[in-house]
Scaffold this motif. Structure first.
Motif, short mmCIF file in Angstrom:
data_model
loop_
_atom_site.label_atom_id
_atom_site.label_comp_id
_atom_site.label_asym_id
_atom_site.label_seq_id
_atom_site.Cartn_x
_atom_site.Cartn_y
_atom_site.Cartn_z
N UNK A 1 -78.01 49.64 -18.80
CA UNK A 1 -78.33 50.91 -18.14
C UNK A 1 -79.83 51.03 -17.87
N UNK A 2 -80.64 50.57 -18.81
CA UNK A 2 -82.10 50.61 -18.64
C UNK A 2 -82.52 49.84 -17.39
N UNK A 3 -81.93 48.65 -17.19
CA UNK A 3 -82.31 47.81 -16.06
C UNK A 3 -81.75 48.35 -14.75
N UNK A 4 -80.47 48.70 -14.74
CA UNK A 4 -79.86 49.14 -13.49
C UNK A 4 -80.41 50.48 -13.01
N UNK B 1 -87.74 41.13 -4.45
CA UNK B 1 -88.96 41.05 -5.26
C UNK B 1 -90.14 41.66 -4.53
N UNK B 2 -90.29 41.36 -3.25
CA UNK B 2 -91.41 41.87 -2.47
C UNK B 2 -91.41 43.40 -2.43
N UNK B 3 -90.23 43.98 -2.33
CA UNK B 3 -90.15 45.44 -2.34
C UNK B 3 -90.66 46.02 -3.66
N UNK B 4 -90.36 45.34 -4.76
CA UNK B 4 -90.90 45.77 -6.06
C UNK B 4 -92.42 45.67 -6.05
N UNK B 5 -92.93 44.53 -5.59
CA UNK B 5 -94.38 44.30 -5.61
C UNK B 5 -95.12 45.29 -4.72
N UNK B 6 -94.47 45.72 -3.64
CA UNK B 6 -95.10 46.63 -2.70
C UNK B 6 -94.94 48.10 -3.09
N UNK B 7 -94.34 48.33 -4.29
CA UNK B 7 -94.29 49.69 -4.83
C UNK B 7 -93.05 50.49 -4.52
N UNK C 1 -85.46 39.65 -10.01
CA UNK C 1 -86.70 40.13 -9.40
C UNK C 1 -87.67 40.64 -10.46
N UNK C 2 -87.16 41.36 -11.45
CA UNK C 2 -88.03 41.92 -12.47
C UNK C 2 -88.72 40.83 -13.28
N UNK C 3 -88.01 39.74 -13.54
CA UNK C 3 -88.60 38.64 -14.33
C UNK C 3 -89.69 37.90 -13.57
N UNK C 4 -89.69 38.02 -12.23
CA UNK C 4 -90.65 37.30 -11.41
C UNK C 4 -91.92 38.10 -11.15
N UNK C 5 -91.86 39.40 -11.38
CA UNK C 5 -93.02 40.26 -11.12
C UNK C 5 -94.27 39.78 -11.87
#
Length: 489
Positions: free
Chosen positions: A223-226, A42-48, A64-68
């Motif tokens: 496919x959209x998510x992966x 999740x942190x990697x997502x948040x950090x871009x 992770x996407x649901x927690x953003x």
């Protein structure tokens, strides 16, 4: 009007109890290793960072996407900012929404049947406990229950809109965990059992187009998510490749009857009898009471198939039972289904109240005072409370945030979560001579002997605990240790 008010009040009560059991003292329990690895993603997502699905570990991107959105709402935008509350609120939300899924069956179950099912889902110790843990299974179970309701509606009246909805839910299941194939297979066997029982095949021509729509929609959503919004075709390839390369961690091999023992067999520990056998009793009674109902036959077969498949797989963890157990709760609710207009004997309602009260009591203890106790049958490989104090102690040492730390060995998660306030951390799987220059080292058991020999003259050893039978040895440079002792004096 009065009847509707009573029903709404009853649902609010069920939801309120379910939320209380899931929310109280949510931040108290130390981070589980799986929670910490999920937080890192999740942190990697948040950090871009661009999301890249790892087909060997960590499951799908939905968690992770649901927690953003929650993290952004709480102004947490990096690894060091994240809190346990933010992480766990997402799975609490999934658990709360699952409590409401019986409303989608109300036309079939009736008001009482739907409410009883919601109460089973709200109070089940298994569902409560793992709704409070930042792992994929609560979201997976929710999507499975939504997909099941949509597929049921599709079976009653095929149409494109419901097919799209069912496909989207199945796609989300796939995007959450690769184990969605077990649920699909269980549903398929359930359908086969119904056909054999009825000695009649469904009208294939009627369902062919909806089935194609369901499959195409599920594939598109997954496919959209992966692929991270179709930015990485490799993610789609890896979503298939994961079935051939996924690596399970050692130490989780269990015997065939592990889940039956976990869920049904009464176990006495911490002064409590632990069992969820009452739901199984209601489910069996529902299957016998409604043995001519195709829906009940399907649910019974799908639930049993889930259990058999997971039991035959050597790798076992308690949370893998969330989706199968949600199916069992739905089946149990059919005891009170009103469609057949059967009179439910009064003692059954008394048994229902007793069952729900006993479940709620177990849930309150399992997710309360005994949440982190290894004797709690739902606490699987819990992190020691000692890690919380270790983190506080390290922050009190007379060192800067950029002081060099080293973690030596393997199996150290969730230590990175507790060390995230330090800016200069290195991880070594084995002992290396240059580690002697580090002021602070945290060493796992397999490297303890080698590190003790390397650091015997330069560092002071402080033993700590990471989890049961897994110690962490903290080594402080002798000069740093003396400074600490001087400040304590």
């Amino acid at each position: 009007m009065l009847g509707r008010i009573i029903i709404v009040a009853a649902w609010l009560t069920v939801l309120g109890v379910g939320l209380y059991l899931r929310l109280h003292d949510l931040e108290n329990r130390p981070m589980h290793a799986d929670e910490a690895t999920g937080a890192r993603i999740l942190a990697e997502r948040l950090e871009g960072a661009d999301y890249k699905f790892n087909p060997s570990h960590f499951h799908g991107p939905t968690l992770s996407l649901s927690t953003v959105p929650l993290a952004k709402l709480r102004n947490e935008s990096s690894w060091s900012d994240l809190s346990k509350l933010t992480l766990r609120l997402g799975t609490v939300l999934a658990g709360a929404l699952m409590i409401l899924t019986p409303l989608l069956w109300q036309a079939r179950l009736g008001h009482v049947g739907a409410l009883a099912t919601g109460a089973f889902l709200a109070s089940s110790p298994l569902l409560v406990y793992y709704s409070r843990v930042y792992i994929h299974e609560s979201w997976f179970a929710l999507f499975a229950m939504l997909a099941l309701a949509a597929l049921y509606r599709l079976s009653q009246r095929p149409n494109i809109n419901v097919a799209l909805l069912a496909g989207a839910c199945i796609g989300l299941m796939y995007a959450t965990k690769e184990t969605f194939v077990i649920t699909i297979l269980s549903w398929g066997i359930g359908l086969l059992v119904v056909c054999l029982w009825r000695r009649k095949l469904p009208p294939v021509r009627l369902y062919l187009l909806p089935a194609c729509i369901v499959a195409a929609t599920a594939a598109f959503i997954a496919a959209l998510f992966y692929s991270d919004g179709f930015r990485s075709f490799q993610g789609i390839v890896d979503a298939v490749r994961t079935y051939f390369v996924y690596e399970t961690a050692d130490g989780h091999e269990k015997p065939f009857f592990f889940y039956l023992h976990q869920m049904l067999w009464p176990k006495h520990a911490l002064g409590i009898w632990w069992t969820e056998a009452s739901i199984a009793i209601f489910a069996i009674f529902a299957a016998l009471r409604n043995r001519h109902s195709s829906t009940v036959i399907f649910l019974a077969a799908a639930t049993v198939t889930h259990l058999l498949i997971y039991s035959m797989i050597g790798y076992k963890t308690p949370w893998l039972m969330l989706a199968p157990w949600a199916h069992a709760c739905l089946l149990a609710g059919f005891v009170f289904a009103s469609k057949e207009n059967k009179q439910v004997p009064a003692p059954i309602y008394v048994l229902l109240v007793a069952c729900l009260g006993f479940q709620a009591y177990q849930s309150s203890q399992a997710s309360g005072r005994f949440e982190n106790d290894v004797r709690n049958p739902y606490a699987y490989v819990p992190t020691s409370q000692d890690v919380e104090s270790l983190s506080i102690w390290l922050k009190k040492l007379p060192i800067e945030r950029d002081a060099p730390l080293a973690v030596v060995g393997t199996g150290y998660w969730p230590l990175p979560w507790y060390l995230r306030s330090f800016e200069n951390i290195g991880y070594w799987p084995t002992t290396a001579p240059e580690l002697k220059e580090r002021d602070i080292l945290l060493v796992t058991p397999e490297q303890q002997s080698a590190m003790a020999a390397l650091l015997k003259d330069s560092h002071t050893q402080v033993p700590r605990s990471l989890r049961e039978n897994f110690s962490i040895h903290v080594y402080l440079d002798n000069e740093l240790w003396q400074q600490w002792m001087d400040t304590e004096d």
